[in-house]
Design an enzyme around this catalytic site. Structure first.
Site, PDB file in Angstrom:
ATOM      1  N   GLY A  38       0.847  -1.180   0.000  1.00 15.91           N
ATOM      2  CA  GLY A  38       0.000   0.000   0.000  1.00 15.91           C
ATOM      3  C   GLY A  38       0.883   1.231   0.000  1.00 15.91           C
ATOM      4  O   GLY A  38       2.119   1.141  -0.037  1.00 15.91           O
ATOM      5  N   SER A  39       0.273   2.400   0.086  1.00 15.14           N
ATOM      6  CA  SER A  39       1.045   3.636  -0.033  1.00 15.14           C
ATOM      7  C   SER A  39       2.060   3.797   1.091  1.00 15.14           C
ATOM      8  O   SER A  39       3.160   4.320   0.874  1.00 15.14           O
ATOM      9  CB  SER A  39       0.098   4.838  -0.049  1.00 15.14           C
ATOM     10  N   GLU A  41       3.877   1.663   2.371  1.00 16.95           N
ATOM     11  CA  GLU A  41       5.005   0.753   2.197  1.00 16.95           C
ATOM     12  C   GLU A  41       5.887   1.125   1.002  1.00 16.95           C
ATOM     13  O   GLU A  41       6.943   0.536   0.800  1.00 16.95           O
ATOM     14  CB  GLU A  41       4.519  -0.695   1.999  1.00 16.95           C
ATOM     15  N   GLU A  60      -4.082 -10.078   1.931  1.00 15.97           N
ATOM     16  CA  GLU A  60      -3.078 -10.155   3.002  1.00 15.97           C
ATOM     17  C   GLU A  60      -3.052 -11.501   3.710  1.00 15.97           C
ATOM     18  O   GLU A  60      -1.998 -11.957   4.153  1.00 15.97           O
ATOM     19  CB  GLU A  60      -3.304  -9.023   4.001  1.00 15.97           C
ATOM     20  N   HIS A  83      -0.085  -3.759   4.895  1.00 15.56           N
ATOM     21  CA  HIS A  83      -0.439  -2.354   4.717  1.00 15.56           C
ATOM     22  C   HIS A  83      -1.214  -1.838   5.919  1.00 15.56           C
ATOM     23  O   HIS A  83      -2.407  -2.121   6.075  1.00 15.56           O
ATOM     24  CB  HIS A  83      -1.263  -2.187   3.443  1.00 15.56           C
ATOM     25  N   HIS A 290     -11.595 -30.538  21.537  1.00 18.55           N
ATOM     26  CA  HIS A 290     -12.498 -29.792  20.661  1.00 18.55           C
ATOM     27  C   HIS A 290     -13.898 -29.664  21.258  1.00 18.55           C
ATOM     28  O   HIS A 290     -14.633 -28.744  20.905  1.00 18.55           O
ATOM     29  CB  HIS A 290     -12.575 -30.490  19.285  1.00 18.55           C
ATOM     30  N   GLY A 410      -7.078 -24.449  13.377  1.00 17.06           N
ATOM     31  CA  GLY A 410      -8.454 -24.724  12.980  1.00 17.06           C
ATOM     32  C   GLY A 410      -9.049 -23.631  12.123  1.00 17.06           C
ATOM     33  O   GLY A 410     -10.175 -23.761  11.644  1.00 17.06           O
TER      34      GLY A 410
END
Length: 540
Positions: A38-39, A41, A60, A83, A290, A410
């Site tokens: 993004g800008s 970066e 991402e 970003h 679980h 999971g």
């Protein structure tokens, strides 16, 4: 001559933050960045060096999943660039998975320029270091631009220190041109040796037990200890089980001592381990559940020892005794100890799985037994088909170290990009074989953009999509939560998905198989394809 007029020696130019950051990455053996820019970066990647590689993901979560697979296969921390707040938010599901997988990742995110941060600017991250917590080991936005390279070194050491895991750096966009100093790599020991007195107790327990069991988890493969554990099990004629929800293969599943997979249910774990007087758990928690349960956590009268590299896991373990140690060092210490005090006979053989018959639609068992028959010995499986996992464990056995990866969390959306990352790493390391991305139809759509990255990278991966047109895990699990037999939870059918079209739309060839007589030939072709491809199997 006045003192101030005395000529001074020319001082060497101090490096910029970018220069020091990139050189430190080289020194740490990191030359690949997984990102979706993004800008905030853009400043980081100006004049991007030719000896570095930028791996683009279209979302991402895909970026983090690819980096996770790459880091696990290379056994070194991977660099991720996201970003600002929005990108970190999109990636959080797979950051959580990386945390549970104990994968060393350095997650960086762009921040707005320091000069405008007081004004809550567009695309800034408010309290940036709080966003990824608690699923990173350490999070930092350096107080000064000059401190960014030092923060990278600390982040790397934290990510690689057991238990490994992701770390996070927020870096303002105007930091990269500031002058700083070079940062030298420092050696930090990463292996944790077992307490001698405690491991001696474990060795004595093994020696004097009459029917020991070893339960292996992902930590065995993470610590490159699979062959050592095989030697230990053979010496003691110990029955071996895989821990519930283990994300790696800790023991070759065709071995005569292997007895299968413990379920994530307390009562069934106790039932499976009944008759063993010693239970030694290596590289896994005791135990992952679980659903709710009751009663003891291990059979009455059984002694329990757990060896893990995470003191937090050792602290919450509900029963038995724990040794905090790197698995390979603990097993080495046990191998240096005595063998059985009395001769032991080998455990009873595990029942063979009956061959599945062809049918229309094909059963998952038939599909996976056929895949097992045609795959190459060097092929690696990255799996995210939770509705078919039990069948996979019976019909597609893994052969030990670095043959299998899945998500420990999971959370869906990891397997498809992780398959790309594992394939990229193995290609980089010159290892033979292909990666088989065994993915459920529902799971694939959490990160389907990984197909694009696979196509652009040209990695040797075959995506095998098990299309049963439903969220099978939810429908099959519904009776545990009181659903009447045959009643489907709302929103769990997935009709009319076309994975061949999705593959072609991302730049991969795809093939759909419905007829069982076509399956073996189609799988062989897909596994011998020169680049990435997808095969969709329509199953019952």
């Amino acid at each position: 001559m006045r003192p101030e007029d005395t000529p001074r020696p020319a001082q060497a130019r101090r490096p910029t933050v970018r220069e020091a950051f990139l050189r430190l990455m080289r020194d740490l053996g990191i030359d690949t960045v997984f990102g979706n820019p993004g800008s905030t970066e853009l400043a980081m990647f100006r004049d991007f060096p030719e000896d570095f590689r930028y791996v683009l993901g279209l979302q991402e979560s895909v970026v983090v999943g690819m980096a996770d697979g790459y880091a696990q296969a290379t056994r070194n921390a991977a660099m991720v660039n996201l970003h600002s707040a929005a990108g970190v938010g999109h990636a959080m599901g797979n950051i959580f998975t990386a945390y549970k997988n104990q994968t060393p990742l350095i997650v960086t995110a762009g921040q707005q320029a320091r000069s405008i941060l007081p004004f809550d600017p567009f695309l800034s991250a408010t309290q940036a270091t709080e966003l990824p917590r608690p699923y990173v080991k350490w999070a930092c936005e350096p107080a000064r631009a000059e401190d960014v390279p030092l923060a990278l070194l600390r982040a790397y050491q934290m990510a690689m220190q057991p238990p490994c895991g992701p770390v996070f750096l927020s870096i303002p966009a105007d930091d990269w041109e500031r002058p700083t100093d070079w940062v030298a790599v420092r050696h930090v020991s990463r292996a944790t040796a077992p307490d001698p007195a405690s491991i001696a107790q474990v060795a004595q327990a093994l020696t004097h037990s009459s029917r020991p069991a070893i339960v292996v988890g992902a930590g065995v493969d993470r610590d490159a200890a699979v062959e050592r554990v095989v030697e230990l099990a053979e010496r003691h004629q110990a029955t071996v089980y895989a821990a519930p929800m283990s994300a790696r293969c800790g023991f070759p599943e065709r071995h005569a001592l292997f007895r299968g997979f413990l379920p994530a249910m307390r009562e069934r774990i106790v039932q499976s381990l009944e008759g063993h007087d010693l239970i030694l758990v290596l590289g896994a928690p005791v135990f992952i559940y679980h659903v709710e349960g009751e009663g003891p956590h291990v059979p009455n009268g059984a002694q329990l020892w757990q060896v893990v590299d995470d003191p937090q896991t050792a602290a919450w373990t509900p029963a038995g005794n724990s040794v905090v140690s790197s698995i390979h060092l603990a097993v080495d210490a046990l191998l240096a100890g005595p063998g059985p005090a009395q001769p032991r006979s080998a455990p009873a053989a595990r029942a063979a799985v009956a061959p599945a018959e062809p049918s229309m639609p094909m059963s998952v068992a038939y599909a996976l037994q056929t895949l097992d028959a045609v795959r190459h010995a060097d092929d690696v499986v990255v799996e995210e088909a939770p509705g078919s996992r039990g069948v996979m464990q019976a019909c597609l056995p893994m052969d030990g170290a670095e043959t299998f990866y899945t998500m420990a969390s999971g959370g869906l959306g990891h397997g498809m990009p992780a398959a790309v990352g594992v394939a990229l790493a193995r290609q980089r390391l010159g290892r033979p074989g292909r990666v088989i991305g065994l993915i459920g139809d529902g799971s694939s759509l959490y990160a389907i953009q990984a197909l694009y990255s696979a196509a652009q990278l040209g990695v040797p991966v075959t995506f095998v999509i098990l299309n049963n047109r439903r969220y099978a895990a939810l429908q099959d699990f519904a009776p545990v939560f009181g659903y009447a037999p045959g009643v489907k939870p709302a929103g769990t059918d997935l009709p009319a998905l076309d994975f061949v079209a999705l593959a072609k739309g991302h730049g991969l060839p795809g093939h759909r198989v419905e007829q069982p007589q076509e399956l073996a030939a189609a799988l062989e072709q897909a596994l011998h394809h020169s680049g990435p491809c997808l095969i969709e199997l329509v199953v019952a």
